[in-house]
Design a protein around this motif. Structure first.
Motif: not given
Length: 515
Positions: A5-7, A28-29, A55-56, A115-117
């Motif tokens: 969900v986050l990705i 992301l990384e 989304g993995d 998430r905010q970052t």
């Protein structure tokens, strides 16, 4: 929060901001490695595997197995044998263990912060891309749509929905915008306020006129004609100095076009701004004369040390050189890079008053300041804006206001006083005419009396001498007034003319006395 969900939410947000896939992967990384460093102090032995499309997310921790009594068990990349056998009973000392770390192991607070970052990193990247994109477009024309109009600026959206600002001071005064209007403007500058780039557009900058002429005149775009200098009073007037590198091309005619077709397109875009196209030359005197067109100069004096030029014109050309509100002379000064002072040619100062005549009301140093900029008469001062005088001299605004009041009052007094002597002269002339007429009447009466005496005494004296005698007093009257003298001389001649029909005795008023 589930990692998928986050990705997925982050990937969707990044795509909406036109972030490409490699950039999104690196963001992301980096965010997940930041989470790892906060919890484990080091991320060098961690592998982060991402699949944005599915989304993995997989995070693997790699450590080397050491003996339980070894001193290295506290290293970040070492794991005791007993702890490793809990993961897999067959592990032995010296082998490597790859342990998967779940996103939930970091805690809810860390995940929300991640998430905010992610969102903040995307916004930072978006701002950086906006700055880089428009930093290289300074001086170029962009097309946008008016999104909102405020008192001090208008908000413009470009094709990528980036917000651009068009301040009131960079608009043409005649511009009126409504939401949804398409406008063209030039990128004036790119400011950075609190880390956020602000793109400032302009329609009043000379670069906007230059770009418009490049679009309308192919010779300028191809480099056959170059624009040497542009000065503008937005919405009012502009002067453009052009030069051709090909002798076969007339730069002014090429910019104007057939029947003004090229320049008219530019004028319409600039809200009917008057544009003077000038042929550039290295001859400074000729360049200044062209810059002051349509005024015709008679002579000029150039002082290159002080950067001032004194131009002399006929009185009927002064207003053309100054222009409405002083626009023409200000633009000409900026075009040639020198301060231009206008003087009238000596000879025709009718209905004007020299500034020296105001010395009883205006201090001498003020008069000297005005003469330095070519204002040596009252009307010459009134023809220039007060703001322009304050700018070009060391006089304060209050002093200029008082100076204008004194000069206007003097001209008003002259206008009121001018008719009075004329009416007084007319009255004196009327009195003189009345006296002359009275004298003429007296002369005529005396002459009639003489004529009557001559007609009654025709036996004793001849008529012709009587006529001559009667003309003597009329000659004296002629010295005072010619018209009465002629009238007096004609009346007795009519009475005693020998060629005229003789009077009958019955017709003569004194016939009885003569008998």
């Amino acid at each position: 929060m589930n990692s998928s969900v986050l990705i997925e939410s982050f990937a969707e947000f990044a795509r909406s901001k036109n972030i490409d896939r490699p950039t999104m992967m690196s963001i992301l990384e980096e965010v997940f490695r930041t989470m790892i460093r906060k919890k484990y102090d080091d991320d060098s032995n961690f592998d982060v595997i991402l699949n944005v499309d599915q989304g993995d997310l997989e995070i693997w921790r790699n450590r080397e197995i050491v003996d339980d009594n070894s001193e290295d068990i506290w290293d970040f990349d070492k794991i005791p044998l007993a702890e490793a056998q809990k993961i897999e009973p067959d592990f032995e000392v010296g082998e490597e263990v790859a342990e998967e770390v779940k996103l939930e192991d970091f805690g809810r607070r860390a995940v929300l912060m991640a998430r905010q970052t992610l969102i903040q990193r995307v916004k930072d990247l978006e701002r950086d891309n906006l700055y880089q994109a428009y930093k290289d477009q300074v001086g170029e024309i962009v097309v946008g749509e008016v999104y909102q109009v405020w008192g001090r600026e208008a908000l413009i959206l470009d094709k990528d929905d980036n917000e651009l600002s068009l301040p009131k001071g960079e608009q043409i005064p005649k511009d009126r915008y409504r939401k949804g209007d398409n406008i063209r403007a030039v990128v004036h500058r790119v400011d950075v306020l609190n880390g956020t780039p602000k793109i400032i557009l302009s329609r009043a900058a000379p670069a906007f006129l230059e770009r418009l002429m490049e679009q309308e005149v192919p010779e300028i775009f191809d480099g056959l004609i170059t624009i040497k200098n542009i000065v503008r009073e937005p919405g009012e007037r502009a002067k453009v100095a052009v030069e051709s590198y090909d002798e076969r091309i007339d730069p002014v005619g090429a910019c104007v076009g057939m029947k003004g077709s090229r320049i008219h397109a530019v004028v319409r875009e600039l809200e009917n701004e008057n544009i003077d196209i000038i042929n550039y030359t290295d001859n400074l005197e000729l360049y200044i004369a062209r810059a002051l067109s349509p005024a015709k100069l008679t002579s000029m004096k150039i002082n290159e040390q002080t950067g001032r030029v004194s131009v002399f014109l006929r009185p009927d050309q002064v207003s053309l050189a100054i222009g409405r509100g002083g626009a023409n002379i200000k633009l000409a000064s900026r075009l040639v890079g020198m301060e231009i002072d206008v003087f009238r040619d000596a000879g025709d100062f009718e209905e004007d008053i020299a500034l020296d005549e105001f010395s009883d009301e205006v201090e001498a140093w003020i008069i000297d300041e005005l003469k330095k900029i070519g204002l040596d008469t009252g009307r010459a001062v009134l023809a220039v804006n007060k703001e322009d005088i304050v700018r070009r001299t060391e006089l304060e605004e209050e002093t200029v206001e008082e100076l204008f009041r004194v000069i206007r009052n003097e001209f008003d007094d002259e206008a009121e006083a001018t008719p009075k002597p004329r009416f007084a002269d007319d009255e004196e002339a009327s009195d003189d005419e009345t006296v002359a007429a009275d004298n003429a009447i007296d002369d005529v009466s005396n002459t009639d009396a003489v004529a009557n005496i001559v007609s009654n005494d025709d036996a004793a004296t001849d008529e012709a001498p009587a006529i001559e005698a009667s003309a003597e007093p009329t000659a004296e009257a002629a010295e005072m007034n010619e018209a009465p003298a002629e009238a007096t001389a004609e009346q007795p001649a009519t009475a005693a003319d020998p060629d005229s029909e003789p009077l009958k005795k019955d017709d003569s008023p004194n016939s009885g006395a003569a008998q």
